[in-house]
Design an enzyme around this catalytic site. Structure first.
Site: not given
Length: 251
Positions: A225, A192, A92
């Site tokens: 993440c 995300k 990321e």
């Protein structure tokens, strides 16, 4: 992988065919789309960062910085190809960095068409959409390395005033993972959902529950993440989509 900096980590990922065979008393054979193992690479990248992420710069200046990171990505893909890697995962924020505002990150964003609507090979069709230079390079890397490639980048999608959630600047900005097949086709993208102090990006209206299939390991799920701490998408993808493997870019 702390301290790995420029090293490529390789993992032999075994499916559970042996255990299944022992349970049934029969020799188990991998089906037509799953081998007994596959080779995956994860690259930990010390990003080349903007000296001032709050500054307003041109698209060309942004591309010059991102291409420095992409040059390193390409080197790692070719190193991985020599080790017969079938899928590589990049981190990321590895291409553009972090600590941007909504405005200052804009020159770093690629336009992102929906893979559910458009079938597209950016390397072979580079002029189909504007502002897709990063996607084009990633697509070409997948072809050169003959492997699936997963990377994270910032993307933009226009929206209309009729959309009550459309930001005042007329676009959505997303923290996005992209998946390319070994022939360079954009397989899918994940935006995300659970942002971690990321003022530059928007949260998608609906959570992306994304999976993709490979010829060497079957189905993969994907998220990013901070997402791993939440029911959506992490638990739902694993529970509802028969996922055996996850690709997981993280900063």
């Amino acid at each position: 992988m702390s301290g790995a900096r420029s090293k490529l980590a390789l993992f032999l990922c075994g499916c559970y065919v042996v255990a299944l065979g022992a349970h049934t008393g029969e020799e188990s054979v991998a089906d037509h789309h799953e081998a007994e193992y596959y080779v995956a690479a994860v690259y930990e990248h010390p990003s080349i960062l903007s000296l001032n992420p709050l500054a307003l710069i041109s698209r060309q200046e942004a591309l010059e910085l991102m291409n420095q990171n992409l040059d390193i990505y390409e080197q790692q893909v070719m190193t991985a190809a020599q080790k017969d890697v079938q899928i590589i995962v990049f981190p990321e924020d590895g291409i553009h960095g972090f600590n941007f505002t909504r405005t200052s990150i804009y020159p770093f964003l690629d336009f992102m068409p929906s893979p559910q609507v458009v079938r597209w090979n950016p390397c072979l069709e580079p002029h189909r959409f504007n502002d897709t230079e990063v996607l084009q390079r990633l697509s070409c890397m997948a072809i050169r390395g003959d492997m699936f490639l997963v990377a994270n980048l910032g993307t933009k999608e226009p929206c209309h005033s009729s959309d009550p959630r459309c930001p005042k600047d007329g676009r959505y900005q997303f923290n996005t993972n992209v998946v390319f097949s070994n022939n360079g086709t954009l397989v899918d993208r994940y935006r995300k959902h659970n942002l971690y102090f990321e003022a530059a990006f928007d949260v998608p209206l609906k959570v992306d529950l994304i999976t993709f299939d490979t010829p060497f390991a079957g189905r993969f799920g994907i998220f990013t993440c901070f997402d791993i701490l939440f029911f959506d998408p992490a638990i739902r993808v694993l529970r509802d989509y028969k996922v055996k493997h996850v690709v997981y870019p993280t900063a």
